[in-house]
Write a protein that holds these residues in place. Structure first.
Motif, PDB file in Angstrom:
ATOM      1  N   ALA A  34      50.767  13.154 -41.809  1.00  0.00           N
ATOM      2  CA  ALA A  34      51.305  11.822 -41.524  1.00  0.00           C
ATOM      3  C   ALA A  34      50.216  10.782 -41.296  1.00  0.00           C
ATOM      4  O   ALA A  34      50.444   9.592 -41.509  1.00  0.00           O
ATOM      5  N   TYR A  35      49.024  11.210 -40.895  1.00  0.00           N
ATOM      6  CA  TYR A  35      47.973  10.241 -40.594  1.00  0.00           C
ATOM      7  C   TYR A  35      46.697  10.483 -41.408  1.00  0.00           C
ATOM      8  O   TYR A  35      45.599  10.116 -40.985  1.00  0.00           O
ATOM      9  N   SER A  36      46.879  11.084 -42.596  1.00  0.00           N
ATOM     10  CA  SER A  36      45.776  11.190 -43.552  1.00  0.00           C
ATOM     11  C   SER A  36      46.245  10.898 -44.976  1.00  0.00           C
ATOM     12  O   SER A  36      45.418  10.678 -45.862  1.00  0.00           O
ATOM     13  N   GLY A  37      47.557  10.941 -45.210  1.00  0.00           N
ATOM     14  CA  GLY A  37      48.083  10.612 -46.532  1.00  0.00           C
ATOM     15  C   GLY A  37      48.013  11.728 -47.556  1.00  0.00           C
ATOM     16  O   GLY A  37      48.117  11.482 -48.751  1.00  0.00           O
ATOM     17  N   LEU A  38      47.867  12.960 -47.110  1.00  0.00           N
ATOM     18  CA  LEU A  38      47.831  14.081 -48.042  1.00  0.00           C
ATOM     19  C   LEU A  38      49.193  14.295 -48.698  1.00  0.00           C
ATOM     20  O   LEU A  38      50.226  14.150 -48.057  1.00  0.00           O
ATOM     21  N   ARG A  39      49.173  14.633 -49.976  1.00  0.00           N
ATOM     22  CA  ARG A  39      50.394  15.041 -50.663  1.00  0.00           C
ATOM     23  C   ARG A  39      50.683  16.511 -50.339  1.00  0.00           C
ATOM     24  O   ARG A  39      49.811  17.238 -49.834  1.00  0.00           O
ATOM     25  N   TRP A  40      51.909  16.939 -50.662  1.00  0.00           N
ATOM     26  CA  TRP A  40      52.292  18.321 -50.370  1.00  0.00           C
ATOM     27  C   TRP A  40      51.271  19.318 -50.925  1.00  0.00           C
ATOM     28  O   TRP A  40      50.726  20.147 -50.205  1.00  0.00           O
ATOM     29  N   GLY A  41      51.036  19.271 -52.224  1.00  0.00           N
ATOM     30  CA  GLY A  41      50.144  20.243 -52.853  1.00  0.00           C
ATOM     31  C   GLY A  41      48.717  20.166 -52.362  1.00  0.00           C
ATOM     32  O   GLY A  41      48.000  21.177 -52.328  1.00  0.00           O
ATOM     33  N   GLU A  42      48.277  18.978 -51.969  1.00  0.00           N
ATOM     34  CA  GLU A  42      46.925  18.798 -51.444  1.00  0.00           C
ATOM     35  C   GLU A  42      46.789  19.467 -50.082  1.00  0.00           C
ATOM     36  O   GLU A  42      45.775  20.102 -49.787  1.00  0.00           O
ATOM     37  N   HIS A 158      53.893   8.161 -46.670  1.00  0.00           N
ATOM     38  CA  HIS A 158      54.199   6.742 -46.512  1.00  0.00           C
ATOM     39  C   HIS A 158      53.914   6.271 -45.087  1.00  0.00           C
ATOM     40  O   HIS A 158      53.562   5.110 -44.871  1.00  0.00           O
ATOM     41  N   VAL A 159      54.083   7.165 -44.131  1.00  0.00           N
ATOM     42  CA  VAL A 159      53.751   6.833 -42.742  1.00  0.00           C
ATOM     43  C   VAL A 159      52.276   6.437 -42.656  1.00  0.00           C
ATOM     44  O   VAL A 159      51.921   5.422 -42.055  1.00  0.00           O
ATOM     45  N   PHE A 160      51.428   7.257 -43.268  1.00  0.00           N
ATOM     46  CA  PHE A 160      49.997   6.959 -43.251  1.00  0.00           C
ATOM     47  C   PHE A 160      49.709   5.612 -43.903  1.00  0.00           C
ATOM     48  O   PHE A 160      48.957   4.796 -43.370  1.00  0.00           O
ATOM     49  N   ALA A 161      50.311   5.381 -45.055  1.00  0.00           N
ATOM     50  CA  ALA A 161      50.040   4.151 -45.804  1.00  0.00           C
ATOM     51  C   ALA A 161      50.428   2.913 -45.003  1.00  0.00           C
ATOM     52  O   ALA A 161      49.631   1.969 -44.877  1.00  0.00           O
ATOM     53  N   THR A 162      51.626   2.902 -44.458  1.00  0.00           N
ATOM     54  CA  THR A 162      52.088   1.723 -43.725  1.00  0.00           C
ATOM     55  C   THR A 162      51.303   1.539 -42.420  1.00  0.00           C
ATOM     56  O   THR A 162      51.010   0.409 -42.020  1.00  0.00           O
ATOM     57  N   GLU A 173      42.343  -2.403 -50.448  1.00  0.00           N
ATOM     58  CA  GLU A 173      41.499  -1.610 -51.338  1.00  0.00           C
ATOM     59  C   GLU A 173      41.066  -0.307 -50.669  1.00  0.00           C
ATOM     60  O   GLU A 173      40.995   0.737 -51.330  1.00  0.00           O
ATOM     61  N   ASP A 174      40.789  -0.380 -49.375  1.00  0.00           N
ATOM     62  CA  ASP A 174      40.394   0.814 -48.623  1.00  0.00           C
ATOM     63  C   ASP A 174      41.535   1.820 -48.581  1.00  0.00           C
ATOM     64  O   ASP A 174      41.352   3.014 -48.829  1.00  0.00           O
ATOM     65  N   VAL A 175      42.716   1.336 -48.247  1.00  0.00           N
ATOM     66  CA  VAL A 175      43.879   2.208 -48.115  1.00  0.00           C
ATOM     67  C   VAL A 175      44.246   2.825 -49.459  1.00  0.00           C
ATOM     68  O   VAL A 175      44.580   4.005 -49.551  1.00  0.00           O
ATOM     69  N   SER A 176      44.165   2.020 -50.512  1.00  0.00           N
ATOM     70  CA  SER A 176      44.460   2.518 -51.850  1.00  0.00           C
ATOM     71  C   SER A 176      43.542   3.671 -52.221  1.00  0.00           C
ATOM     72  O   SER A 176      43.977   4.684 -52.788  1.00  0.00           O
ATOM     73  N   ARG A 177      42.284   3.538 -51.875  1.00  0.00           N
ATOM     74  CA  ARG A 177      41.309   4.592 -52.178  1.00  0.00           C
ATOM     75  C   ARG A 177      41.583   5.847 -51.361  1.00  0.00           C
ATOM     76  O   ARG A 177      41.496   6.974 -51.868  1.00  0.00           O
ATOM     77  N   LEU A 178      41.911   5.687 -50.089  1.00  0.00           N
ATOM     78  CA  LEU A 178      42.224   6.839 -49.244  1.00  0.00           C
ATOM     79  C   LEU A 178      43.456   7.591 -49.759  1.00  0.00           C
ATOM     80  O   LEU A 178      43.524   8.820 -49.686  1.00  0.00           O
ATOM     81  N   LEU A 179      44.411   6.845 -50.280  1.00  0.00           N
ATOM     82  CA  LEU A 179      45.638   7.448 -50.797  1.00  0.00           C
ATOM     83  C   LEU A 179      45.444   8.097 -52.163  1.00  0.00           C
ATOM     84  O   LEU A 179      46.257   8.929 -52.580  1.00  0.00           O
TER      85      LEU A 179
END
Length: 207
Positions: A34-42, A158-162, A173-179
């Motif tokens: 929730a606070y790193s933006g990882l996808r399920w498979g990641e 999405h929690v991480f992103a918002t 730009e920072d958030v986009s790169r982290l995601l």
């Protein structure tokens, strides 16, 4: 949807996951995603050696996917390797950095951070049935009219992103790169309501 997400609900789910399984790091699993933006498979593929607790960084260079009933490792979505990060403390004031360090102390370098109950990579269907569903029920999460959960595991991303987009000093730009988005435009289209902002700015500027 992400806009309806409440950080208290995320923490309630995390605690319920740990209580339901009797495994302490199930709380960490929910909070770190929730606070790193990882996808399920990641997050399934994540091993201890990809986590840098000193700088709170996570190297994302692979994911686990399921095809024809078999799990296999491959490159992340879009074949884009990246580095994401996590906060020292969550919005609910949980010591996330401390939980990560505790988990890393339990594992060898190639140890899977969040394995299946009998070791190895977790399957999404088993996780949903055996952990997510009972934890969400215990946490009192909302359901859709069709009976499904209003928020899914992917909603944690999405929690991480918002959350990240609302942190002082972080640019889109920072958030986009982290995601790991293919472009900033993707991040804008998903999370930034440009038209609403435009009309609000115009109204305020012309009063």
């Amino acid at each position: 949807m992400a806009a309806c997400f409440d950080h208290l609900a995320v923490h309630a789910l995390a605690r319920a996951a740990a209580e339901h399984t009797g495994v302490w790091w199930r709380e960490l699993q929910v909070l770190l995603v929730a606070y790193s933006g990882l996808r399920w498979g990641e997050h399934v593929a994540l091993t201890a050696d990809r986590v840098d607790p000193t700088r709170r960084r996570i190297g994302v260079d692979r994911q686990v996917i399921e095809a024809r009933g078999h799990l296999r490792e491959t490159l992340p979505k879009g074949r884009r390797r990246r580095v994401t990060m996590y906060p020292a403390r969550t919005p609910g004031d949980t010591d996330l950095a401390g939980l990560v360090e505790r988990r890393l102390a339990e594992l060898p370098a190639d140890g899977i951070m969040f394995p299946a109950p009998r070791s190895g990579w977790a399957r999404r269907s088993n996780y949903g049935r055996n952990l997510w569903d009972p934890a969400a029920e215990a946490a009192g999460w909302l359901r859709d009219p069709d009976g499904g959960w209003a928020w899914t595991f992917h909603s944690l991303r999405h929690v991480f992103a918002t959350w990240a987009l609302n942190q002082d000093g972080l640019r889109i730009e920072d958030v986009s790169r982290l995601l790991g988005h293919s472009s900033v435009r993707v991040t804008q289209d998903i999370y930034i309501h440009i038209h609403d902002d435009l009309y609000g700015r115009f109204y305020t500027a012309t009063e």
